[in-house]
Design a protein around this motif. Structure first.
Motif, short mmCIF file in Angstrom:
data_model
loop_
_atom_site.label_atom_id
_atom_site.label_comp_id
_atom_site.label_asym_id
_atom_site.label_seq_id
_atom_site.Cartn_x
_atom_site.Cartn_y
_atom_site.Cartn_z
N SER A 299 0.83 -1.21 0.00
CA SER A 299 0.00 0.00 0.00
C SER A 299 0.86 1.26 0.00
O SER A 299 0.33 2.36 0.11
N SER A 316 2.33 6.86 0.70
CA SER A 316 1.12 6.02 0.71
C SER A 316 0.39 6.08 -0.62
O SER A 316 0.29 7.14 -1.23
N LEU A 317 -0.12 4.94 -1.03
CA LEU A 317 -0.98 4.87 -2.21
C LEU A 317 -2.42 5.17 -1.79
O LEU A 317 -2.74 5.14 -0.60
N PRO A 318 -3.33 5.47 -2.73
CA PRO A 318 -4.72 5.77 -2.36
C PRO A 318 -5.36 4.66 -1.53
O PRO A 318 -4.98 3.49 -1.63
N LYS A 319 -6.32 5.02 -0.69
CA LYS A 319 -6.97 4.08 0.22
C LYS A 319 -7.63 2.92 -0.51
O LYS A 319 -7.74 1.81 0.02
N ASP A 320 -8.11 3.17 -1.73
CA ASP A 320 -8.78 2.09 -2.47
C ASP A 320 -7.78 1.15 -3.15
O ASP A 320 -8.17 0.20 -3.82
N PHE A 321 -6.48 1.41 -2.95
CA PHE A 321 -5.43 0.53 -3.47
C PHE A 321 -5.16 -0.51 -2.39
O PHE A 321 -4.35 -0.32 -1.49
N SER A 326 -4.66 -4.57 4.22
CA SER A 326 -5.83 -3.69 4.27
C SER A 326 -6.91 -4.29 5.17
O SER A 326 -7.07 -5.50 5.26
#
Length: 338
Positions: A299, A316-321, A326
């Motif tokens: 992530s 950080s990558l986007p939350k939906d990634f 997760s």
């Protein structure tokens, strides 16, 4: 009238007696039910295992990158009747520590692909033992240890469990008896002959060829439950307009060689390399069961160039990634923590 009064009195006395008996019976029944519930809860508490976690990070990742995941693991087990999560520690490796690998670059062993973990990554083993020492200082003797390794951290931890650190410390000896479960997340466990290049320059081959590092030995001889978690969420394709598929193809190709055609994995590690031999448990994930999102390798984007703040969180990558850690993906493998 007297006869009628007596009859009414008898009826009232009879009803009172019945109510009294019913009340006593109900109270006794309620008591027995509560006692049974208490007994079950007490037995469950007696059977409840306290498990502490040592997390072994991926290359250039730092402890802060895994704070949210460890918090979510604790939440996952909050109402568990079987497992209580104890002290959690990430092997404290600043990204600057990876510079030490450069010492091996100009050596004959590196050129020949014959590096060994004891000489190449001793600092990683030391960080593991520092974290274990912290856990042992806070936990009682009854606490078990689960080692979770992400990416490269998985096969380094496997080498540690198999004795390749050649450590003789009290921490190492205690760890060998307290580790009850070992989980890898997106870890390459082999370097096949078809690979275009051995990216570990012999390190992974050493682990593969050491019997004490095999799942058979760890499970059957050591009693450690071994679980490999790997995703099939990203297919590698060179003829694609999808950036993820292009990156995956570029990652899978050197690891598998020319056989890496339409291969699926987590975007970095192909499924074929992410699983040890049986009797290891295999958990293959493509998507989150709760939200349907594809599961990737990580992530965050490791930031090896940030040497001024070696412990700063990675990008950080986007939350939906989604990745293995997760919150919506954890339930698909977390119960192997034992």
């Amino acid at each position: 009238r007297r006869s009628c009064s007596c009859s009414v009195a008898c009826i009232l006395l009879t009803n009172c007696f019945q109510v009294s008996c019913f009340s006593k019976h109900s109270t006794a029944k309620k008591f027995r039910k509560e006692r049974a519930i208490f007994t079950r809860l007490h037995a469950a508490n007696d059977d409840k295992k306290r498990v502490s976690i040592l997390f072994c990070p991926a290359q250039f990742c730092v402890p802060a990158d895994y704070d949210e995941m460890l918090s979510d693991i604790q939440d996952h087990f909050e109402n568990s009747l079987h497992v209580e999560i104890g002290t959690c520690r990430v092997a404290s490796l600043p990204r600057t520590s990876w510079i030490q690998v450069a010492k091996s670059l100009p050596t004959r062993d590196y050129l020949d692909g014959n590096l060994i973990t004891r000489k190449t990554v001793p600092w990683y083993y030391e960080a593991m033992e520092d974290a274990l020492s912290d856990i042992f200082a806070e936990e009682e003797e009854t606490s078990n240890i689960c080692i979770i390794g992400h990416s490269i951290g998985g096969w380094i931890a496997r080498g540690y469990l198999g004795g390749l650190s050649f450590s003789s410390t009290a921490v190492y000896k205690r760890a060998q008896t307290k580790v009850t479960s070992f989980i890898t997340l997106g870890t390459p466990h082999s370097s096949p002959d078809t690979a275009l290049v051995d990216q570990t320059r012999g390190l992974l081959r050493e682990i593969e060829q050491t019997a004490e590092c095999s799942s058979s030995f760890l499970v059957n001889e050591r009693g450690i439950q071994v679980t490999n978690v790997c995703s099939t969420g990203v297919e590698g394709r060179f003829l694609s307009t999808n950036v993820e598929e292009l990156v995956a193809a570029a990652s899978y190709l050197p690891l598998l060689g020319l056989e890496a055609r339409n291969v699926k994995g987590d975007g970095i590690v192909p499924l074929e390399l992410g699983l040890m031999e049986k009797p290891a448990n295999h958990v293959v994930i493509e998507r989150s069961e709760s939200c349907g999102g594809l599961v990737r390798h990580a992530s965050v984007i490791p930031t090896p160039w940030n040497l001024l703040d070696a412990y700063a969180p990675s990008i950080s990558l986007p939350k939906d990634f989604l990745w293995y850690g997760s919150k919506s993906v954890l339930p698909q493998w977390a119960d192997y923590i034992q």
